[in-house]
Design an enzyme around this catalytic site. Structure first.
Site, PDB file in Angstrom:
ATOM      1  N   ARG A 155      -8.338 -24.520  20.283  1.00 29.47           N
ATOM      2  CA  ARG A 155      -8.815 -23.332  20.987  1.00 29.47           C
ATOM      3  C   ARG A 155     -10.316 -23.462  21.227  1.00 29.47           C
ATOM      4  O   ARG A 155     -11.092 -22.594  20.841  1.00 29.47           O
ATOM      5  CB  ARG A 155      -8.519 -22.073  20.160  1.00 29.47           C
ATOM      6  CG  ARG A 155      -7.040 -21.734  20.075  1.00 29.47           C
ATOM      7  CD  ARG A 155      -6.834 -20.374  19.476  1.00 29.47           C
ATOM      8  NE  ARG A 155      -7.537 -19.327  20.219  1.00 29.47           N
ATOM      9  CZ  ARG A 155      -7.621 -18.057  19.836  1.00 29.47           C
ATOM     10  NH1 ARG A 155      -7.044 -17.672  18.708  1.00 29.47           N
ATOM     11  NH2 ARG A 155      -8.282 -17.171  20.552  1.00 29.47           N
TER      12      ARG A 155
ATOM     13  N   ARG B 147     -13.213  -6.905  15.871  1.00 32.04           N
ATOM     14  CA  ARG B 147     -13.329  -6.615  14.444  1.00 32.04           C
ATOM     15  C   ARG B 147     -14.781  -6.382  14.044  1.00 32.04           C
ATOM     16  O   ARG B 147     -15.687  -7.034  14.558  1.00 32.04           O
ATOM     17  CB  ARG B 147     -12.797  -7.798  13.603  1.00 32.04           C
ATOM     18  CG  ARG B 147     -11.409  -8.270  13.979  1.00 32.04           C
ATOM     19  CD  ARG B 147     -10.338  -7.264  13.620  1.00 32.04           C
ATOM     20  NE  ARG B 147     -10.281  -7.027  12.182  1.00 32.04           N
ATOM     21  CZ  ARG B 147      -9.545  -7.755  11.326  1.00 32.04           C
ATOM     22  NH1 ARG B 147      -8.810  -8.743  11.753  1.00 32.04           N
ATOM     23  NH2 ARG B 147      -9.533  -7.457  10.038  1.00 32.04           N
TER      24      ARG B 147
ATOM     25  N   LYS C 299      -0.487 -15.577   4.128  1.00 33.06           N
ATOM     26  CA  LYS C 299      -0.607 -14.290   3.449  1.00 33.06           C
ATOM     27  C   LYS C 299       0.749 -13.755   3.000  1.00 33.06           C
ATOM     28  O   LYS C 299       0.877 -12.579   2.683  1.00 33.06           O
ATOM     29  CB  LYS C 299      -1.276 -13.270   4.381  1.00 33.06           C
ATOM     30  CG  LYS C 299      -2.661 -13.691   4.872  1.00 33.06           C
ATOM     31  CD  LYS C 299      -3.196 -12.695   5.891  1.00 33.06           C
ATOM     32  CE  LYS C 299      -4.466 -13.191   6.544  1.00 33.06           C
ATOM     33  NZ  LYS C 299      -4.921 -12.271   7.602  1.00 33.06           N
TER      34      LYS C 299
ATOM     35  N   ARG D 161       1.944   2.688   5.754  1.00 28.72           N
ATOM     36  CA  ARG D 161       1.939   2.577   7.210  1.00 28.72           C
ATOM     37  C   ARG D 161       3.114   1.782   7.770  1.00 28.72           C
ATOM     38  O   ARG D 161       3.227   1.603   8.982  1.00 28.72           O
ATOM     39  CB  ARG D 161       0.595   2.019   7.677  1.00 28.72           C
ATOM     40  CG  ARG D 161      -0.534   3.010   7.348  1.00 28.72           C
ATOM     41  CD  ARG D 161      -1.868   2.550   7.845  1.00 28.72           C
ATOM     42  NE  ARG D 161      -1.901   2.411   9.295  1.00 28.72           N
ATOM     43  CZ  ARG D 161      -2.941   1.923   9.955  1.00 28.72           C
ATOM     44  NH1 ARG D 161      -4.004   1.530   9.309  1.00 28.72           N
ATOM     45  NH2 ARG D 161      -2.910   1.832  11.267  1.00 28.72           N
TER      46      ARG D 161
ATOM     47  N   PRO E  89      -4.736  -7.763   2.737  1.00 27.71           N
ATOM     48  CA  PRO E  89      -4.941  -8.849   1.780  1.00 27.71           C
ATOM     49  C   PRO E  89      -5.030 -10.191   2.507  1.00 27.71           C
ATOM     50  O   PRO E  89      -4.266 -10.437   3.434  1.00 27.71           O
ATOM     51  CB  PRO E  89      -3.681  -8.803   0.917  1.00 27.71           C
ATOM     52  CG  PRO E  89      -3.072  -7.474   1.145  1.00 27.71           C
ATOM     53  CD  PRO E  89      -3.486  -7.037   2.501  1.00 27.71           C
ATOM     54  N   GLU E  90      -5.964 -11.013   2.099  1.00 27.08           N
ATOM     55  CA  GLU E  90      -6.098 -12.346   2.673  1.00 27.08           C
ATOM     56  C   GLU E  90      -5.566 -13.366   1.660  1.00 27.08           C
ATOM     57  O   GLU E  90      -5.064 -12.987   0.608  1.00 27.08           O
ATOM     58  CB  GLU E  90      -7.567 -12.606   3.044  1.00 27.08           C
ATOM     59  CG  GLU E  90      -8.094 -11.573   4.048  1.00 27.08           C
ATOM     60  CD  GLU E  90      -9.527 -11.824   4.491  1.00 27.08           C
ATOM     61  OE1 GLU E  90      -9.953 -12.978   4.533  1.00 27.08           O
ATOM     62  OE2 GLU E  90     -10.219 -10.836   4.810  1.00 27.08           O
TER      63      GLU E  90
END
Ligand SMILES: [Zn+2]
Length: 295
Positions: A172, A282, A58, A129, A2-3
């Site tokens: 970054r 990803r 999140k 999990r 979920p974001e």
């Protein structure tokens, strides 16, 4: 996973079922799902009343009248299922646990609740999990725990201006923009789906070095992140992995998705075929024509 929009949807949905309920009992079978449960549960969770639900990044935060807050992170396969007398609401990754009888073998924490009229209901935290977690923290300390301290600013907060956004990205500047967007310490809440969508909208290749983005490109990206999140929250989150919102309704954001899971289909803007590549480890969806990598 979920974001931001999905957790916001969970928060909005569960708020009406959990507010003002009192916690009667808590069961847990997996210590790592609830690492500081011993002692804390009896003292700060049992008999506490739920005041309000919040979200940061999140993570879901449930504030209690004991002065403590229950933090919940659903991670990959976490799920919250609320069951009242005539109500059942699931939020998170639905598998059979969402519709089957609970607790089942994926149930990590069971919280028994009561309203003012002694109507009993239950909140199940299922997590196949076992990457998800719950943690009790003094409410005034929530912002200071490591997980929260490291989180970047909320993209939808008014204090997160485009200037702030650009400063965060440029921390970054030698990394690819998609990796930077996924970094929760730079900006909170963006995951794989929304990173792909925002980059397509902004015509930016996900491997573009962040420091090489123009001021205008970063401004545009910021506008699109807010736009995509707002649209998604309004439509109840995405349907990734059949994600359902707190009322058991499937979110419908993926209906609006322009690139995510649309490989092989034509780009809405230029007609080129959307492709799937790997970026930052990803699966990444792009239009190879609209999102050229500028060296
Ligand atoms: Zn295109």
């Amino acid at each position: 996973m979920p974001e931001l929009p999905e957790v916001e949807t969970v928060k909005n949905g569960l708020t009406k079922y959990l507010s003002n309920k009192t916690i009667l009992a808590v069961d847990y079978d997996w210590d790592k799902s609830f690492p500081n449960s011993k002692g804390y549960v009896d003292n700060y969770l049992i008999e506490a009343k739920i005041l309000k639900l919040r979200r940061r990044g999140k993570a879901l935060i449930i504030d209690l009248d004991s002065g403590y807050s229950l933090l919940i992170h659903l991670k990959m396969t976490g799920q919250l299922v609320y069951k009242g007398k005539d109500q059942k609401f699931g939020a998170g990754h639905p598998n059979d646990s969402l519709v089957g009888s609970l607790p089942d073998k994926s149930t990590r924490v069971t919280i028994k609740l009561s309203d003012d009229n002694q109507n009993i209901s239950t909140l199940f935290f299922n997590d196949q999990r076992k990457f998800g977690w719950m943690r009790l923290v003094p409410t005034i300390e929530v912002e200071n725990i490591n997980f929260m301290k490291k989180l970047g600013p909320e993209p939808l907060e008014p204090t997160t201006t485009s200037k702030v956004f650009k400063q965060r990205l440029l921390r970054r500047k030698n990394s690819g923009i998609k990796a930077v967007l996924l970094d929760q310490t730079v900006i909170a809440g963006i995951g794989n789906i929304y990173a792909d969508e925002c980059l397509w909208m902004s015509k930016i290749h996900p491997e573009t070095r962040t420091g090489s983005l123009s001021d205008a490109a970063m401004n545009k990206l910021f506008v699109h992140i807010k736009q995509v999140f707002t649209t998604s929250i309004n439509s109840g989150g995405s349907t990734d992995k059949n994600y359902v919102n707190a009322d058991g309704q499937k979110g419908s954001y993926l209906k609006f998705a322009k690139v995510f899971r649309r490989e092989g289909q034509p780009c809405e803007r230029c007609g080129s075929e959307i492709i799937k590549i790997k970026v930052a480890g990803r699966g990444t969806h792009i239009c190879p024509k609209c999102q050229r990598l500028k060296k």
